[in-house]
Design a protein around this motif. Structure first.
Motif, PDB file in Angstrom:
ATOM      1  N   LYS A  19       0.834  -1.201   0.000  1.00 13.04           N
ATOM      2  CA  LYS A  19       0.000   0.000   0.000  1.00 13.04           C
ATOM      3  C   LYS A  19       0.871   1.254   0.000  1.00 13.04           C
ATOM      4  O   LYS A  19       0.612   2.199  -0.761  1.00 13.04           O
ATOM      5  N   ARG A  20       1.911   1.253   0.838  1.00 20.06           N
ATOM      6  CA  ARG A  20       2.824   2.398   0.875  1.00 20.06           C
ATOM      7  C   ARG A  20       3.540   2.554  -0.462  1.00 20.06           C
ATOM      8  O   ARG A  20       3.749   3.666  -0.948  1.00 20.06           O
ATOM      9  N   GLY A  21       3.885   1.408  -1.074  1.00 17.53           N
ATOM     10  CA  GLY A  21       4.552   1.455  -2.370  1.00 17.53           C
ATOM     11  C   GLY A  21       3.673   2.071  -3.444  1.00 17.53           C
ATOM     12  O   GLY A  21       4.141   2.878  -4.261  1.00 17.53           O
ATOM     13  N   LEU A  22       2.378   1.711  -3.439  1.00 22.90           N
ATOM     14  CA  LEU A  22       1.445   2.272  -4.422  1.00 22.90           C
ATOM     15  C   LEU A  22       1.253   3.764  -4.203  1.00 22.90           C
ATOM     16  O   LEU A  22       1.183   4.543  -5.162  1.00 22.90           O
ATOM     17  N   THR A  24       3.422   5.807  -2.794  1.00 19.73           N
ATOM     18  CA  THR A  24       4.663   6.470  -3.223  1.00 19.73           C
ATOM     19  C   THR A  24       4.717   6.604  -4.740  1.00 19.73           C
ATOM     20  O   THR A  24       5.098   7.653  -5.273  1.00 19.73           O
ATOM     21  N   ARG A  25       4.317   5.545  -5.439  1.00 16.95           N
ATOM     22  CA  ARG A  25       4.329   5.576  -6.905  1.00 16.95           C
ATOM     23  C   ARG A  25       3.406   6.681  -7.426  1.00 16.95           C
ATOM     24  O   ARG A  25       3.775   7.437  -8.336  1.00 16.95           O
ATOM     25  N   GLN A  26       2.204   6.787  -6.854  1.00 18.03           N
ATOM     26  CA  GLN A  26       1.263   7.812  -7.293  1.00 18.03           C
ATOM     27  C   GLN A  26       1.799   9.207  -6.988  1.00 18.03           C
ATOM     28  O   GLN A  26       1.650  10.137  -7.795  1.00 18.03           O
ATOM     29  N   GLU A  27       2.426   9.368  -5.831  1.00 23.93           N
ATOM     30  CA  GLU A  27       2.999  10.665  -5.469  1.00 23.93           C
ATOM     31  C   GLU A  27       4.127  11.045  -6.430  1.00 23.93           C
ATOM     32  O   GLU A  27       4.240  12.205  -6.832  1.00 23.93           O
ATOM     33  N   LEU A  28       4.942  10.064  -6.794  1.00 25.38           N
ATOM     34  CA  LEU A  28       6.030  10.315  -7.730  1.00 25.38           C
ATOM     35  C   LEU A  28       5.501  10.716  -9.108  1.00 25.38           C
ATOM     36  O   LEU A  28       6.057  11.610  -9.766  1.00 25.38           O
TER      37      LEU A  28
END
Length: 220
Positions: A19-22, A24-28
C-alpha cells in the motif's frame, strides 16, 4: 496458534508495504507531471521529481527503471482515465450525432488541462529531437492511444468508417495535432486566442475530422 498469528502479521506487513509502495508511486507520478510540465522532459531531473515530495532518488528507482519509464506511466494513467470517462459518456449517448458531440466535449475538456497538453507536446518534441527513438515513441504513442478504444468508442469509430488500425491512428494523430496547435497558440497568446475561441475552433475542426468519412445523406 502462534504460527497463525505470525502468518497473519506477516501478511499485514506485506499488505502495508504494498500500500505504501502504491502511494509512493502515485505521489512520484504527480510530482513528475509537475516537473516535466515545468522544466521539459529533457531538462527535468530525477532528483527534483523525488525531492519535490520529500523522497530520495532511490525511491524513484524502486518504482521506475528510468526517466522514460516515468513518462510512459504518466501516459498510461491518462489513457486509463480516458477509457473510464469516455465509456460512460458514449454509453449514455443514444444517437451517432450525440456520440460525436460527447466525444468533442470531452476532447475540449482535455484541451483545457494545461499540464496534460504540455506533457503531450514534450513527448512528441522529445521523439522529434531524437530521430533514432522517434519511431519507437510513435509506435508507443499509437499503442497507448489505441488502448483507449473500448467497446463504445470502437463502435463510434466503426460508424465513422474508422475500422482499420491505420485509420484509427490517422484520426488520432489528426485530432491530437489540431488540439496541440490550438492550445499552444492559446498558451502563447491567451489574450488573442482565449479559451472560448479555442473551444469554438476545436469544435469546428473536430466535427470535420470525425464526420469526414460518414456516408453522404440521401437526398429526397
Amino acid at each position: 496458534m502462534t504460527d497463525s498469528k505470525n502468518a497473519s502479521g506477516q501478511l499485514k506487513t506485506v499488505f502495508h508495504k504494498q500500500k505504501r509502495g502504491l502511494i509512493t508511486r502515485q505521489e512520484l507520478l504527480l510530482s513528475a507531471r509537475e516537473i516535466f510540465a515545468r522544466d521539459g522532459f529533457e531538462n527535468a531531473r530525477l532528483e527534483d521529481i523525488a525531492s519535490n515530495i520529500g523522497k530520495t532518488r532511490g525511491a524513484l528507482y524502486d518504482n521506475f527503471e528510468n526517466k522514460e519509464a516515468v513518462f510512459y506511466a504518466i501516459f498510461e494513467q491518462n489513457i486509463e482515465r480516458d477509457k473510464t470517462e469516455l465509456a460512460s459518456l458514449l454509453a449514455r449517448a443514444s444517437t451517432l450525432e450525440k456520440r460525436i458531440q460527447a466525444l468533442i466535449k470531452y476532447l475540449i475538456r482535455v484541451s483545457q488541462d494545461r499540464e496534460r497538453v504540455l506533457l503531450n507536446l514534450e513527448f512528441k518534441l522529445y521523439a522529434i529531437r531524437h530521430p533514432r527513438k522517434r519511431q519507437r515513441f510513435a509506435d508507443l504513442h499509437d499503442a497507448i492511444c489505441l488502448e483507449v478504444f473500448g467497446p463504445e468508442l470502437r463502435q463510434l469509430l466503426q460508424q465513422l468508417g474508422r475500422q482499420s488500425s491505420r485509420a484509427k491512428r490517422m484520426g488520432s494523430l489528426a485530432i491530437s495535432g489540431v488540439m496541440d496547435g490550438l492550445v499552444l497558440g492559446h498558451l502563447f497568446d491567451p489574450e488573442v486566442l482565449d479559451s472560448r475561441e479555442v473551444a469554438r475552433h476545436l469544435k469546428l475542426c473536430l466535427s470535420e475530422i470525425l464526420q469526414m468519412n460518414l456516408p453522404a445523406k440521401k437526398t429526397t
